[in-house]
Design a protein around this motif. Structure first.
Motif, PDB file in Angstrom:
ATOM      1  N   GLY A 148       1.393  -1.080   0.009  1.00 51.27           N
ATOM      2  CA  GLY A 148       0.584   0.319   0.266  1.00 51.27           C
ATOM      3  C   GLY A 148       1.111   1.625   0.278  1.00 51.27           C
ATOM      4  O   GLY A 148       0.318   2.183  -1.014  1.00 51.27           O
ATOM      5  N   LEU A 149       2.242   1.331   1.178  1.00 48.73           N
ATOM      6  CA  LEU A 149       2.539   2.919   1.228  1.00 48.73           C
ATOM      7  C   LEU A 149       3.273   3.128  -0.564  1.00 48.73           C
ATOM      8  O   LEU A 149       3.538   3.797  -1.031  1.00 48.73           O
ATOM      9  N   TRP A 150       4.736   1.588  -0.602  1.00 44.07           N
ATOM     10  CA  TRP A 150       4.941   1.967  -2.461  1.00 44.07           C
ATOM     11  C   TRP A 150       3.708   2.429  -3.491  1.00 44.07           C
ATOM     12  O   TRP A 150       4.812   2.971  -4.153  1.00 44.07           O
ATOM     13  N   GLY A 151       2.769   1.682  -2.927  1.00 40.73           N
ATOM     14  CA  GLY A 151       1.912   2.182  -4.140  1.00 40.73           C
ATOM     15  C   GLY A 151       1.436   3.565  -4.620  1.00 40.73           C
ATOM     16  O   GLY A 151       1.264   3.679  -5.090  1.00 40.73           O
ATOM     17  N   LEU A 152       1.414   4.040  -3.346  1.00 42.43           N
ATOM     18  CA  LEU A 152       0.423   4.944  -2.970  1.00 42.43           C
ATOM     19  C   LEU A 152       1.442   6.528  -3.005  1.00 42.43           C
ATOM     20  O   LEU A 152       1.261   6.705  -3.546  1.00 42.43           O
ATOM     21  N   PHE A 153       2.567   6.119  -2.977  1.00 48.50           N
ATOM     22  CA  PHE A 153       4.017   6.999  -3.199  1.00 48.50           C
ATOM     23  C   PHE A 153       4.835   6.648  -4.108  1.00 48.50           C
ATOM     24  O   PHE A 153       5.893   7.872  -4.543  1.00 48.50           O
ATOM     25  N   VAL A 154       4.320   5.393  -4.484  1.00 43.61           N
ATOM     26  CA  VAL A 154       5.938   5.627  -6.081  1.00 43.61           C
ATOM     27  C   VAL A 154       5.103   4.992  -7.441  1.00 43.61           C
ATOM     28  O   VAL A 154       5.287   5.162  -8.284  1.00 43.61           O
ATOM     29  N   PHE A 155       3.913   3.863  -6.810  1.00 38.86           N
ATOM     30  CA  PHE A 155       3.553   2.892  -7.961  1.00 38.86           C
ATOM     31  C   PHE A 155       2.478   4.042  -8.984  1.00 38.86           C
ATOM     32  O   PHE A 155       2.676   4.609 -10.415  1.00 38.86           O
ATOM     33  N   LEU A 156       1.807   4.440  -7.836  1.00 42.43           N
ATOM     34  CA  LEU A 156       0.392   4.863  -8.690  1.00 42.43           C
ATOM     35  C   LEU A 156       0.828   6.766  -9.117  1.00 42.43           C
ATOM     36  O   LEU A 156       1.240   7.115 -10.289  1.00 42.43           O
ATOM     37  N   PRO A 157       1.906   7.155  -8.781  1.00 42.58           N
ATOM     38  CA  PRO A 157       2.335   8.875  -9.061  1.00 42.58           C
ATOM     39  C   PRO A 157       3.460   8.539 -10.456  1.00 42.58           C
ATOM     40  O   PRO A 157       3.834   9.325 -11.526  1.00 42.58           O
ATOM     41  N   ALA A 158       4.137   7.392 -10.721  1.00 45.37           N
ATOM     42  CA  ALA A 158       4.481   7.107 -11.638  1.00 45.37           C
ATOM     43  C   ALA A 158       3.599   6.953 -12.927  1.00 45.37           C
ATOM     44  O   ALA A 158       4.608   6.932 -14.212  1.00 45.37           O
ATOM     45  N   LEU A 159       2.862   5.872 -12.412  1.00 46.73           N
ATOM     46  CA  LEU A 159       1.657   5.963 -13.243  1.00 46.73           C
ATOM     47  C   LEU A 159       0.842   6.676 -13.890  1.00 46.73           C
ATOM     48  O   LEU A 159       0.239   6.799 -14.852  1.00 46.73           O
ATOM     49  N   LYS A 160       0.762   8.082 -13.393  1.00 50.11           N
ATOM     50  CA  LYS A 160      -0.154   9.142 -13.325  1.00 50.11           C
ATOM     51  C   LYS A 160      -0.020   9.157 -15.248  1.00 50.11           C
ATOM     52  O   LYS A 160      -1.011   9.364 -15.852  1.00 50.11           O
ATOM     53  N   PRO A 161       1.675   9.643 -15.490  1.00 48.14           N
ATOM     54  CA  PRO A 161       1.249   9.965 -17.296  1.00 48.14           C
ATOM     55  C   PRO A 161       0.077   8.679 -17.806  1.00 48.14           C
ATOM     56  O   PRO A 161      -0.459   9.310 -18.762  1.00 48.14           O
ATOM     57  N   LEU A 162       0.427   7.753 -17.462  1.00 42.60           N
ATOM     58  CA  LEU A 162      -0.403   6.747 -18.317  1.00 42.60           C
ATOM     59  C   LEU A 162      -1.994   6.789 -18.062  1.00 42.60           C
ATOM     60  O   LEU A 162      -2.783   6.359 -19.369  1.00 42.60           O
ATOM     61  N   PHE A 163      -2.212   7.105 -17.161  1.00 37.40           N
ATOM     62  CA  PHE A 163      -3.590   6.559 -16.534  1.00 37.40           C
ATOM     63  C   PHE A 163      -4.559   8.445 -17.249  1.00 37.40           C
ATOM     64  O   PHE A 163      -5.306   8.292 -17.874  1.00 37.40           O
ATOM     65  N   GLN A 164      -3.683   9.527 -17.615  1.00 36.55           N
ATOM     66  CA  GLN A 164      -3.728  11.175 -17.853  1.00 36.55           C
ATOM     67  C   GLN A 164      -4.148  10.619 -19.235  1.00 36.55           C
ATOM     68  O   GLN A 164      -4.978  10.961 -20.209  1.00 36.55           O
ATOM     69  N   GLY A 165      -3.296   9.474 -19.860  1.00 38.75           N
ATOM     70  CA  GLY A 165      -3.060   9.050 -21.520  1.00 38.75           C
ATOM     71  C   GLY A 165      -4.405   8.711 -22.296  1.00 38.75           C
ATOM     72  O   GLY A 165      -4.953   8.578 -22.306  1.00 38.75           O
ATOM     73  N   LEU A 166      -4.646   7.213 -21.406  1.00 36.01           N
ATOM     74  CA  LEU A 166      -6.267   6.664 -20.748  1.00 36.01           C
ATOM     75  C   LEU A 166      -7.340   7.349 -21.186  1.00 36.01           C
ATOM     76  O   LEU A 166      -7.982   7.182 -22.098  1.00 36.01           O
ATOM     77  N   HIS A 167      -6.949   8.624 -20.457  1.00 35.05           N
ATOM     78  CA  HIS A 167      -8.120   9.402 -20.576  1.00 35.05           C
ATOM     79  C   HIS A 167      -8.357  10.604 -21.694  1.00 35.05           C
ATOM     80  O   HIS A 167      -9.540  10.683 -21.937  1.00 35.05           O
ATOM     81  N   SER A 168      -7.225  11.019 -21.493  1.00 33.07           N
ATOM     82  CA  SER A 168      -7.306  11.784 -22.826  1.00 33.07           C
ATOM     83  C   SER A 168      -7.084  11.730 -24.729  1.00 33.07           C
ATOM     84  O   SER A 168      -8.301  11.596 -25.080  1.00 33.07           O
ATOM     85  N   TYR A 169      -7.152   9.807 -24.855  1.00 36.59           N
ATOM     86  CA  TYR A 169      -7.071   8.784 -25.745  1.00 36.59           C
ATOM     87  C   TYR A 169      -8.096   8.371 -26.013  1.00 36.59           C
ATOM     88  O   TYR A 169      -8.923   7.850 -27.248  1.00 36.59           O
TER      89      TYR A 169
END
Length: 329
Positions: A148-169
């Motif tokens: 949970g800590l790793w996902g919150l502070f490392v994994f999800l921030p690293a995948l933020k551009p991917l999530f934004q791209g999925l929403h944009s395209y």
């Protein structure tokens, strides 16, 4: 003419005594194992009964409508004199629990089975494969709060551009239609997929390793390529074990608590978009149980009872599927 001398009475008595002792030990062991098996079932019934008793006020008040209601408000319809009241419904939490588990399986199953095949088909030398297998098994030893800590502070921030791209395209697709949230169902499900990977890999690998070598040799002897041997011979033969691993992983995903409580967003809503916050049965219980009382506490136990039933249904389904495919084989 030599004749066999009869055994002395002392020897016969000792042999008879030893035989009786062994039979007594066997019977004692049989009764012991039977008692242990019955005790496991009794503990399960005890747990279910305890949950039902504490959840009974909520069951009597909301009935099966609790499963279809989306409201979770401890202050609604609150009696000011007694402080008892509130309206509670489990639909968003059941929805989040089931959907997050299915999304996790969507990513974990092909990856897990693929890794199991890679580890069993000698694509690399054993001295290289062993450290890889050991590292994968270590994933199962990592506490969920660490995920949970790793996902919150490392994994999800690293995948933020991917999530934004999925929403944009791909925002025209309903599951990507909302603006990505910092804590969301999709990101939590990806972390959950990593958490259940060791279960799928370990059981699938053991199943593939247990297949008779003649299956591979026979397929190669008939001119099959490695790919054809894997897809048309080995995977069908190991299908029952692989399905069992998937169902066990699903049971683990349904009951995961701490990681999802930290990552899923804990939003009491039913939203078709994967990029929005959600809630699960276990995360709601973990977040609210410390301050709950009265009807709210009973409703949380009602949700725990629902979660237990879901897990039992998954295990029963797993047993039925494994038995069916074993009969086909």
């Amino acid at each position: 003419m030599n004749s066999k001398q009869p055994a002395p009475p002392e020897t016969l008595l000792a042999s008879s005594t030893s035989f009786k002792l062994e039979r007594s030990i066997d019977r004692g062991f049989q009764w012991l194992t039977l008692g242990l098996a019955i005790s496991v079932g009794a503990i399960l019934i005890w747990i279910a009964y305890s949950l039902f008793v504490i959840a009974l006020p909520a069951i009597q008040k909301f009935g099966f409508g609790f499963l279809a209601d989306s409201t979770w408000d401890p202050n609604k319809n609150l009696d000011p004199t007694t402080g008892i009241g509130g309206v509670y419904g489990a639909l968003p939490h059941i929805y989040g629990t089931v959907l997050s588990s299915l999304i996790a399986l969507l990513f974990a199953v092909p990856l897990g089975v693929g890794v199991a095949i890679f580890l069993t088909e000698n694509f690399l030398k054993p001295n290289i494969l062993q450290p890889i297998a050991f590292t994968i098994e270590l994933l199962a030893a990592v506490p969920s709060v660490v995920y949970g800590l790793w996902g919150l502070f490392v994994f999800l921030p690293a995948l933020k551009p991917l999530f934004q791209g999925l929403h944009s395209y791909l925002g025209w697709i309903p599951i990507f239609s909302t603006t990505p949230s910092g804590r969301q169902l999709f990101g939590a499900s990806l972390v959950l997929a990593i958490m259940i990977l060791p279960t799928i890999i370990a059981i699938s690998r053991d199943t593939l390793n247990s297949l008779p070598p003649k299956l591979r040799q026979g397929a190669y002897g008939l001119g099959a390529t490695r790919w054809e041997t894997i897809t048309r011979v080995l995977l069908p033969a190991a299908l029952s074990g692989i399905i069992g691993s998937v169902m066990l992983a699903l049971g683990r995903a349904l009951g995961e608590t701490m990681a999802l409580a930290m990552l899923v967003g804990n939003a009491n809503q039913v939203n078709i978009s994967w990029l929005s916050p959600a809630s699960t049965l276990s995360s709601l219980i973990a977040n609210q149980f410390g301050e709950a009382s009265g009807l709210q506490k009973s409703s949380l136990f009602y949700e725990a009872l629902i979660l237990m039933v879901l897990t039992l249904v998954v295990n029963m389904l797993a047993q039925a599927l494994v038995s069916r495919f074993q009969q086909v084989e």
